[in-house]
Design an enzyme around this catalytic site. Structure first.
Site, PDB file in Angstrom:
ATOM      1  CG  ASP A 191     -27.502   3.349  -4.130  1.00 53.19           C
ATOM      2  OD1 ASP A 191     -27.508   3.612  -2.910  1.00 53.19           O
ATOM      3  OD2 ASP A 191     -26.533   3.562  -4.878  1.00 53.19           O
TER       4      ASP A 191
ATOM      5  CD  GLU B 275     -29.716  -1.767 -11.387  1.00 50.59           C
ATOM      6  OE1 GLU B 275     -29.801  -1.870 -10.143  1.00 50.59           O
ATOM      7  OE2 GLU B 275     -28.737  -1.256 -11.965  1.00 50.59           O
TER       8      GLU B 275
ATOM      9  CE1 TYR C 289     -22.791   2.426 -12.241  1.00 51.09           C
ATOM     10  CE2 TYR C 289     -24.425   0.682 -12.400  1.00 51.09           C
ATOM     11  CZ  TYR C 289     -24.111   2.022 -12.341  1.00 51.09           C
ATOM     12  OH  TYR C 289     -25.106   2.970 -12.389  1.00 51.09           O
TER      13      TYR C 289
ATOM     14  CD  GLU D 283     -28.451   2.978 -13.500  1.00 50.25           C
ATOM     15  OE1 GLU D 283     -27.580   2.543 -12.728  1.00 50.25           O
ATOM     16  OE2 GLU D 283     -29.661   3.018 -13.218  1.00 50.25           O
TER      17      GLU D 283
END
Length: 570
Positions: A154, A394, A445, A481
């Site tokens: 991303d 990731e 997240y 994150e």
């Protein structure tokens, strides 16, 4: 890999500036012999990504060609001469005066070629750069995100010559490499130094350490090309974020009372280790407060811009951060130098984001990751600011990923025994590679991609998962994150997604969860600044808006909140 220096025995010329540039959409450059030079070019700034320098062709990823002409320095006839590229993304092929001098795959890391036999008085340097995405690249092409260009990550796949291109000269015999590992015994600073030399017989090395009232000089005979010595600094001033004390280590090669070569390093005496649930710096617990980041700025893309480096460090100091991760690739060497001077702690990450482990590419992925970690450690091993190596971000874990990371861990540990190793994960307790890591890094997240809009339930999920992860591995955890996309100037009461209020509440409550877990060693907000991405329906304006500062470095509400939490409260 030593960065070029200027002194009486070494010199370099920075070839940065305006080069000639040409897109090659039909890939005819090689067949039409552009390797010896080409016409119909346009000017381009080097270093900088090519994508945003022109009115068109932003999403053209290659191939493209660069050329520049230069003259050899007048006093370099008896020197070894190298061409050094700080970073080219992604594949580069280099010609000098029509002769191929080398090939390199992978961005964000330095590489160089010996051109002593190729250089002339007047020279033309050609670089073919190909940034096209492919499944067997690292990082790979992807289809999961439904974006354009089709990345498996991303952030935007900027292409080009991103960091300075240096032509440098060194003596025909002298210093090849230096490795310094520091340790501490009470007030004593210990430097274990490995010196590699070449082309030297019957000479002596002189080591000088200067700083903080220390003047230590030792000499040793060169008996082979690798020399291992230990120096001790009494009443040493140790390096840490509050006192980033740096000593000057100078190494000279001497023969017949003449100095043949010299190289200087700035050395910080410190130790870093994991003990139980804690990360210890100089034997004392350290809590990491900071960010995941990107090298990203309008027009220059991922290119090296000194003023942006200074601005970002100033903002991080203002906000009270003490650390960051080089997500998701190594940053410039100048960025690392400033971290040493200012006392920032860095998790240094290879450009292995979105690994797929598909059977058709897994062997190539491992080859590239092995290359990257060797290049990264060779480049950054002497920085006191680097406290941890990160082997991936990731990865799409599979049954094959455990063996993959076990072998990569073994390689990394063989190269450097002095720092912890981690993998930044999205799989949680299912991540098989955590078995080999000293620190567990997780990106989470809840409240954004999962449980959107419900921060309280998100924090409950985060808390429960952290406990399960610790119960399984009993290792310290870093929340590497967490964040929420936030449109600058968007406000809402009560807070709702994409508003500045929602981002501030999200970050504050996540931090509260971290602070109530004794095994959590830090919190890294995603992201310091908004940054460019590929186009997609989840990325308005082809931007990720999770920054607490805008892309042009203006603060959102969350930046002021973090300053209160990190600088004023802590």
């Amino acid at each position: 890999m030593l960065y070029p220096q200027r002194n009486k025995y070494r010199h370099y010329i920075d070839l940065s500036g305006f080069w000639d540039f040409r897109f090659d959409p039909n890939d005819v450059g090689i067949s039409e012999n552009w390797t010896t030079g080409f016409e119909e070019s346009v000017p381009i700034a080097v270093p900088a990504s090519w994508n945003d320098q022109f009115a068109e062709n932003r999403d053209f990823l290659g191939p493209a060609w660069y050329q520049v002409k230069f003259k050899k320095a007048w006093d370099w006839d008896k020197k070894k001469i190298f061409l050094r590229f700080g970073s080219i993304n992604y594949i580069s092929d280099i010609w000098l005066n029509g002769e191929s001098i080398g090939h390199h795959e992978g961005g964000h890391l330095a590489f160089e070629f010996d051109v002593s036999d190729n250089i002339l008085d007047d020279n033309i340097l050609i670089a073919r750069v190909d940034g096209r995405l492919a499944e067997d690249h690292v990082p790979p092409k992807g289809r999961v995100l439904g974006n354009y260009p089709e990345t498996n990550y991303d952030f935007y796949p900027f292409c080009g010559i991103h960091r300075p291109v240096l032509l440098y000269a060194i003596p025909n015999g002298g210093i090849k490499d230096v490795t310094v590992i520091t340790s501490i015994k009470e007030a004593l600073g210990i430097l274990d130094i490995k010196l590699e030399t070449f082309g030297i017989i019957g000479a002596t090395t002189r080591y000088s350490i200067m700083g903080f009232e220390t003047e230590l000089i030792k000499e040793f005979k060169i008996e082979n090309e690798v020399q291992d010595i230990t120096l001790e600094v009494k009443k040493a001033r140790f390096w840490d974020p509050n006192n980033p004390n740096l000593y000057n280590l100078n190494i000279e090669i001497i023969k017949n009372n003449l100095i043949l070569d010299s190289y200087s390093l700035r050395i910080g005496i410190r130790t870093i280790e994991v003990k139980g649930d804690e990360l210890l710096l100089n034997g004392k617990p350290i809590y990491l407060k900071g960010f995941g980041r990107h090298e990203d700025f309008p027009i220059t893309g991922r290119g090296y811009v000194p003023a942006v480096i200074i601005k970002d460090y100033s903002l991080m100091e203002w906000i009270g951060a003490n650390s960051f991760r080089t997500s998701h690739y190594p940053y410039s060497e100048q960025m690392m130098d400033i971290a040493d001077k200012l006392g920032f702690l860095i998790i240094d990450e290879i450009p292995a984001v979105g690994l797929t482990f598909n059977r058709t590419v897994i062997e190539r992925e491992f080859e590239l990751c092995s290359q990257y970690i060797q290049e990264l450690i060779a480049r950054d091993k002497n920085h006191p600011s680097v406290i941890m190596w990160s082997l991936a971000n990731e990865p799409h874990s599979s049954v094959k990923s455990k063996e993959f990371f076990k072998n990569l861990y073994v390689l990394t540990r063989r190269l450097d025994k002095s720092r912890p190793i981690t993998i930044v994960n999205m799989m949680g307790v299912r991540e098989k590679a955590f078995e080999f890591c000293e620190v567990l890094c997780i990106n989470r997240y809840y409240g954004w991609y999962l449980q959107p809009g419900n921060i309280d339930e998100a924090c409950k999920s985060l808390s429960e998962e952290m406990d399960k992860l610790y119960e399984r591995y009993h290792k310290p955890i870093l929340l590497s994150e967490f964040g929420a996309d936030t449109i600058p100037g968007c406000h809402s009461q009560p807070p709702e997604m994409f508003s500045e209020e929602y981002q501030a509440e999200f970050i504050e409550k996540y931090i509260d969860v971290c602070r109530n877990k004794p095994y959590v060693i830090g919190e890294h907000v995603w992201n310091l600044c908004d940054f460019k991405t590929s186009q997609g329906i989840t990325r308005m304006g082809a931007m990720n808006y999770k920054g607490v500062f805008t892309r042009d470095r203006k603060p959102k509400m969350a930046a002021h909140l973090l300053r209160k939490l990190w600088k004023e409260k802590d």
